[in-house]
Design an enzyme around this catalytic site. Structure first.
Site, PDB file in Angstrom:
ATOM      1  N   GLU A  60       8.695  -1.085   7.485  1.00 40.83           N
ATOM      2  CA  GLU A  60       8.879  -0.628   6.183  1.00 40.83           C
ATOM      3  C   GLU A  60       7.781  -0.294   5.539  1.00 40.83           C
ATOM      4  O   GLU A  60       7.197  -0.995   4.614  1.00 40.83           O
ATOM      5  CB  GLU A  60       9.406  -1.972   5.507  1.00 40.83           C
ATOM      6  CG  GLU A  60      10.493  -2.636   6.185  1.00 40.83           C
ATOM      7  CD  GLU A  60      10.967  -3.949   5.885  1.00 40.83           C
ATOM      8  OE1 GLU A  60       9.988  -4.566   5.374  1.00 40.83           O
ATOM      9  OE2 GLU A  60      12.059  -4.471   6.240  1.00 40.83           O
ATOM     10  N   TYR A  87       2.507  -0.029  -6.227  1.00 41.32           N
ATOM     11  CA  TYR A  87       2.313  -1.331  -7.161  1.00 41.32           C
ATOM     12  C   TYR A  87       1.466  -1.048  -8.577  1.00 41.32           C
ATOM     13  O   TYR A  87       1.095  -2.177  -9.083  1.00 41.32           O
ATOM     14  CB  TYR A  87       1.631  -2.347  -6.227  1.00 41.32           C
ATOM     15  CG  TYR A  87       2.320  -2.412  -4.980  1.00 41.32           C
ATOM     16  CD1 TYR A  87       3.539  -3.192  -5.044  1.00 41.32           C
ATOM     17  CD2 TYR A  87       1.575  -1.949  -3.599  1.00 41.32           C
ATOM     18  CE1 TYR A  87       4.211  -3.450  -3.546  1.00 41.32           C
ATOM     19  CE2 TYR A  87       2.393  -2.152  -2.753  1.00 41.32           C
ATOM     20  CZ  TYR A  87       3.680  -3.059  -2.556  1.00 41.32           C
ATOM     21  OH  TYR A  87       4.508  -2.962  -1.581  1.00 41.32           O
ATOM     22  N   ARG A 102      -3.520  -4.209 -10.316  1.00 35.34           N
ATOM     23  CA  ARG A 102      -3.881  -4.867  -8.889  1.00 35.34           C
ATOM     24  C   ARG A 102      -5.527  -5.201  -8.998  1.00 35.34           C
ATOM     25  O   ARG A 102      -5.911  -6.224  -8.517  1.00 35.34           O
ATOM     26  CB  ARG A 102      -3.661  -3.690  -7.906  1.00 35.34           C
ATOM     27  CG  ARG A 102      -2.241  -3.440  -7.625  1.00 35.34           C
ATOM     28  CD  ARG A 102      -2.289  -2.438  -6.468  1.00 35.34           C
ATOM     29  NE  ARG A 102      -2.649  -2.987  -5.305  1.00 35.34           N
ATOM     30  CZ  ARG A 102      -3.793  -2.833  -4.790  1.00 35.34           C
ATOM     31  NH1 ARG A 102      -4.525  -1.847  -5.017  1.00 35.34           N
ATOM     32  NH2 ARG A 102      -4.328  -3.558  -3.695  1.00 35.34           N
ATOM     33  N   CYS A 151      -7.173  -6.299 -24.976  1.00 34.36           N
ATOM     34  CA  CYS A 151      -7.998  -7.327 -25.403  1.00 34.36           C
ATOM     35  C   CYS A 151      -8.069  -8.448 -24.453  1.00 34.36           C
ATOM     36  O   CYS A 151      -7.485  -9.518 -24.723  1.00 34.36           O
ATOM     37  CB  CYS A 151      -7.237  -7.883 -26.648  1.00 34.36           C
ATOM     38  SG  CYS A 151      -8.322  -9.115 -27.665  1.00 34.36           S
ATOM     39  N   ARG A 183       3.397   1.649   0.561  1.00 32.01           N
ATOM     40  CA  ARG A 183       2.023   2.352   0.175  1.00 32.01           C
ATOM     41  C   ARG A 183       1.676   3.362   0.970  1.00 32.01           C
ATOM     42  O   ARG A 183       0.998   4.341   0.507  1.00 32.01           O
ATOM     43  CB  ARG A 183       1.028   0.868   0.330  1.00 32.01           C
ATOM     44  CG  ARG A 183      -0.247   1.069  -0.407  1.00 32.01           C
ATOM     45  CD  ARG A 183      -1.387   0.224   0.359  1.00 32.01           C
ATOM     46  NE  ARG A 183      -0.793  -1.180   0.242  1.00 32.01           N
ATOM     47  CZ  ARG A 183      -1.032  -2.031  -0.689  1.00 32.01           C
ATOM     48  NH1 ARG A 183      -1.796  -1.607  -1.768  1.00 32.01           N
ATOM     49  NH2 ARG A 183      -0.470  -3.056  -0.622  1.00 32.01           N
TER      50      ARG A 183
END
Length: 485
Positions: free
Chosen positions: A331, A442, A381, A412, A334
């Protein structure tokens, strides 16, 4: 044009090499059709980034369709070749959670891959893209009845069951429909990948999977582990088609050893269950998690090398156990989309601060803060996982001296850091464009509206042309669900 060279800053982390040619592109970080064009401007498939900025604005996720397809094909070919002599063969499921939209789902299908989903929404994207249910899988540690029912209605190729409780629910819902649910059982094989705590997913103390050593609630008296109790139920339930086992050891993994150990443990466990219950389990899923390069310090293994190592373990273990090899599936997500994409930003405010050097008796060194028009809303990330990224000046070449820089966002929030440490030319100014590679996985998937910032668009570039595949949000979109008007 080669930029000036400088010894590394004392503030730089040990993994960051001293600045060399800041106009050079470190190939492992980028899509295969990204290069420097006229005047040093970054181009993707021949399209200059300033043209992309003018047409689509910034921030902007820039996805190379050709590179995505090439990586998908390369993975499929590598695993097909490595497992060619094993009777079960191999399937490659693209992990949709990394990045998914209708167009990408169609690319996945056209390249001969299957699609792994983990929510009703991802199933909806797959259905909209026209993918047949037999090409889909459904993950998730807490699937709703609605998600399970949708998977059954679509006839998904497999539901990856995460707990004994869930298996009971799948069996009951399938029985009501008068169908057999295709089921794999996700196990926790205890193989710890060298990765961030929250993306290491094979150890016992986490939310995913069935323990191979500990009982589940209600099974203590039977003396069965959670995994074996689930296997027993899957064998006995008339509404379950028990395909086999699944494991996922983590994410952003560079070495093949973890996959090899997990494969051996799962094959041995498969043999145990087959022998005990007198059946043949036709499939085994070894998950994903193959790493990519985010910085020059990262050295991911080629897909073919990982494939050969995994195939060797499957071959040797099955021979030792005198069992037929099951059909293997993997699977990757990325590894396909990560390096195919970069995020394009426009630079705003800049400042340089003096930072006290650790152990330097009061000595200081400069760090430049470069603010861009995005941030943690389009790349969470760094704040979630302390993830490191790289960046380059994208709209031109520069001969200026390197300056250790920190690329930060507009939110902020003090943790709103896009690239913690990178050398950039010290003549970077407001209005320049920066490109951050490796943002395909992601980043869009985790994007938020923090500070009511609209999520950016995604543009696909191929054969010298760019087109939107996900439009950017507008303020009207942000206000559409606000019922206070």
């Amino acid at each position: 044009m080669e930029s000036s060279r400088l010894a590394g800053s004392v503030l730089a982390p040990a993994w960051l090499p001293a600045a060399g040619d800041l106009n050079a592109l470190h190939a492992p970080l980028w899509a295969n059709d990204v290069e420097r064009g006229k005047g040093g401007e970054l181009t993707v498939s021949g399209v200059p980034v300033r043209e992309l900025k003018e047409r689509f604005g910034t921030p902007l996720y820039v996805l190379s369709e050709g590179d995505f397809r090439a990586r998908a094909r390369a993975l499929k070919d590598a695993f097909d070749d490595a497992f060619a002599d094993l009777g079960g063969g191999v399937d490659v499921y693209y992990a949709g959670k990394s990045f998914l939209c209708t167009e990408v789902a169609r690319w996945v299908d056209s390249e001969g891959l299957r699609l792994d989903t983990c929510s009703g929404g991802e199933l909806a994207v797959a259905a909209r893209a026209g993918l047949g249910g037999d090409k889909l899988s459904l993950h998730g540690n807490n699937k709703s009845d609605a998600e399970i029912n949708r998977a059954l209605d679509l006839g998904v190729g497999r539901i990856v069951v995460d707990s004994l409780h869930e298996l009971h629910r799948v069996a009951e819902l399938a029985a009501v429909r008068g169908v057999k649910a295709n089921v794999m059982l996700r196990l926790t094989p205890g193989v710890h990948a060298h990765t961030h705590e929250f993306i290491a997913t094979a150890h016992e103390d986490q939310k995913f999977g069935l323990s191979m050593i500990s009982p589940d609630a209600g099974t203590e008296a039977d003396g069965l582990s959670a995994a074996e109790a689930a296997a027993k139920l899957a064998v006995e339930a008339d509404s379950i088609n028990f395909l086999g086992f699944h494991a996922h050891i983590g994410s952003q993994i560079f070495e093949p050893e973890g996959f090899e150990i997990a494969a051996r443990k799962l094959l041995e466990y498969t043999h145990h269950i087959q022998d005990k219950y007198g059946l043949t389990l036709p499939e085994l899923d070894l998950g994903g998690g193959y790493g990519i390069a985010y910085t020059a310090a990262d050295a991911p293994r080629p897909a073919a090398e990982i494939a050969r190592a995994m195939a060797a373990v499957v071959r040797e273990t099955c021979t030792a156990l005198n069992m037929d090899a099951p059909r293997i599936s993997i699977e990757p997500g990325r590894a396909i989309v990560g390096s195919s994409t970069f995020t394009l930003y426009e630079t705003g405010t800049l400042k340089t601060v003096q930072v006290e050097v650790a152990g330097g008796d009061g000595a200081t060194a400069p760090r430049r803060y470069v603010s861009v028009d995005g941030g943690m809303s389009d790349n969470a990330r760094p704040v979630l996982y302390d993830a490191d990224y790289s960046a380059v000046l994208a709209n031109r070449a520069s001969a200026a001296a390197p300056a250790l820089s920190r690329v930060v966002g507009k939110h902020c929030e003090s943790g709103d850091i896009v690239v913690r440490d990178v050398y950039l030319p010290n003549d970077v100014a407001a209005g320049d464009l920066l490109a951050v590679p490796g943002t395909g996985a992601y980043c869009w998937a985790l994007a938020s509206n923090y500070n009511y910032v609209p999520r950016p668009p995604v543009v696909a570039v191929s054969d010298g042309a760019a087109r939107l595949i996900v439009r950017g949000e507008t303020e009207d979109d942000l206000l559409a669900r606000d019922l206070g008007a």
